[in-house]
Design an enzyme around this catalytic site. Structure first.
Site, PDB file in Angstrom:
ATOM      1  CD  GLN A  39      -2.996  -0.912   2.201  1.00 15.59           C
ATOM      2  OE1 GLN A  39      -2.609  -0.535   3.420  1.00 15.59           O
ATOM      3  NE2 GLN A  39      -4.290  -1.441   2.137  1.00 15.59           N
ATOM      4  CG  ASP A  94      -1.299   1.637  -5.360  1.00 15.09           C
ATOM      5  OD1 ASP A  94      -0.760   2.114  -6.430  1.00 15.09           O
ATOM      6  OD2 ASP A  94      -2.287   1.390  -4.865  1.00 15.09           O
ATOM      7  CB  SER A 126      -3.277   4.531  -3.816  1.00  9.79           C
ATOM      8  OG  SER A 126      -3.992   3.340  -4.250  1.00  9.79           O
TER       9      SER A 126
END
Length: 378
Positions: free
Chosen positions: A126, A129, A132
């Site tokens: 995460q 990323d 994102s």
């Protein structure tokens, strides 16, 4: 290990792949960092800022000479990487499916190309990323740009001269960008509604104080895709959704579309007839413009007028927030490389069987090794 940070050459690109913050962190790991002169100028980072953080600043040829890793926002042409030694890492957004010639060039140059936009959507990735982090900013900017083009107030205002109603905002596609768009529009005081093909997003929409608009009791919904992405819908669902959207969109002042399907053209969400049903002065911001657009008549990078409605073909909005988008992108790159850093070798070591490595590695040892690229070519 020498890490090179190159100046971006893509038209309109304002970001840079490292910041003084990440330069210091790489140096703390034991790396040497060299930054191409004026690489951070458009992101409000001067050469002196990089030098103060411990980096050397030099022309491109000097920066690339002897580099073990090259950090970039957009993958440069292989021809512009002359002098890079075989085996060097190239890390950034490389657009593998659309820039096949560049990927071939990286392979021929012996580079190990790592496409950060193909980072798997898993928990431990995460913080790496880039999609994102950049989409978050794009969702925010879509509302800001849409509000500016709308030309009316967003919040309800009660004055001695009368009341101004709150603007109605409809967000189509509730991924990272969509959720940020909802939150931003709510902060500006708008009445916000949103829709998505993934039923799991209904609670997310409600948690932000917006109204979910969903097709109910229709079989064959195929919206729940792998990795948090949407997939294509059944024909029955598409028909039901079109009817629902048509009745809802006519009442909206600002519509923001964000729907993307990886590796395919953006799905069409708004037709010309639906645009014609909207009131004069309404605005649509299409965040999928670069992938063909969700809105009929959209043109990437342009504002188009149709039936009195302004269609903003948003093209990589994160570029318009260069300082913040560079900071987030640079942290993504640092988080990725540091996660694989071997202290004894003072460099990242990538296991061939690692899920992240397998997902983003495009070229190695003079060959294209990505199974995903091999599949798209067949």
């Amino acid at each position: 290990m020498k890490i090179a940070v190159v100046k971006e050459t893509a038209p309109g690109e304002t970001r840079v792949a490292a910041t003084p913050e990440t330069v210091k962190k790489f140096i703390a790991l034991g790396a040497e960092v060299a930054v191409e002169a004026r690489a951070g100028q458009s992101a409000s980072i001067s050469d002196k800022d990089f030098e103060a953080a411990g980096a050397s600043v030099a022309p491109r040829e000097t920066v690339l000479a002897g580099a073990d890793a090259i950090l970039c926002i957009n993958g440069p042409d292989a021809a512009s990487l002359k002098g890079v030694k075989p085996g060097a890492l190239l890390v950034g957004a490389l657009d593998p499916t659309r820039r096949t010639d560049a990927i071939d060039g990286y392979a021929k140059a012996g580079l190990q190309a790592l496409a950060m936009e193909w980072m798997p959507r898993i928990t431990r990735a995460q913080s790496m990323d880039i999609l994102s982090s950049q989409s978050n900013l794009a969702g925010y900017k879509a509302v800001v740009d849409g509000a500016a083009a709308y030309g009316r107030a967003f919040p309800m205002m009660m004055t001695a001269a009368g009341t101004i109603s709150a603007a109605r905002v409809f967000v189509m596609g509730v991924g990272v960008a969509g959720l940020q768009a909802i939150a931003t529009a709510r902060r500006l005081g708008a009445q916000v509604s949103a829709t998505d093909v993934r039923s799991a997003t209904k609670e997310q929409i409600q948690s932000l104080g917006a109204k979910p608009i969903f097709v109910e009791n229709v079989a064959g919904i195929e919206g729940e895709g792998a990795g948090g992405y949407a997939t294509e819908m059944s024909e029955e669902y598409q028909k039901a959704q079109a009817e629902l959207v048509s009745s809802h969109i006519a009442k909206q002042d600002l519509v923001i579309t964000t729907a993307l399907i990886p590796g395919r053209p953006a799905p069409r969400l708004i037709s010309d007839a639906q645009l014609a049903s909207m009131r004069q002065g309404s605005v649509v911001v299409d965040l999928a413009a670069d992938a063909g657009g969700n809105v009929e008549g959209c043109a990437a990078g342009e504002n188009v007028q149709r039936h009195g409605v302004t269609i903003i073909g948003a093209s990589n909005l994160s570029r318009t927030l260069a300082a913040d988008s560079s900071a987030l992108f640079a942290r993504n790159l640092y988080n990725f490389l540091s996660a694989f850093w071997d202290k004894d070798q003072s460099r990242p070591v990538f296991p061939d069987d690692d899920e992240i490595v397998k997902g983003i590695r495009l070229t190695q040892g003079g060959k294209i090794v990505s199974e995903r690229l091999a599949g798209s070519a067949s």
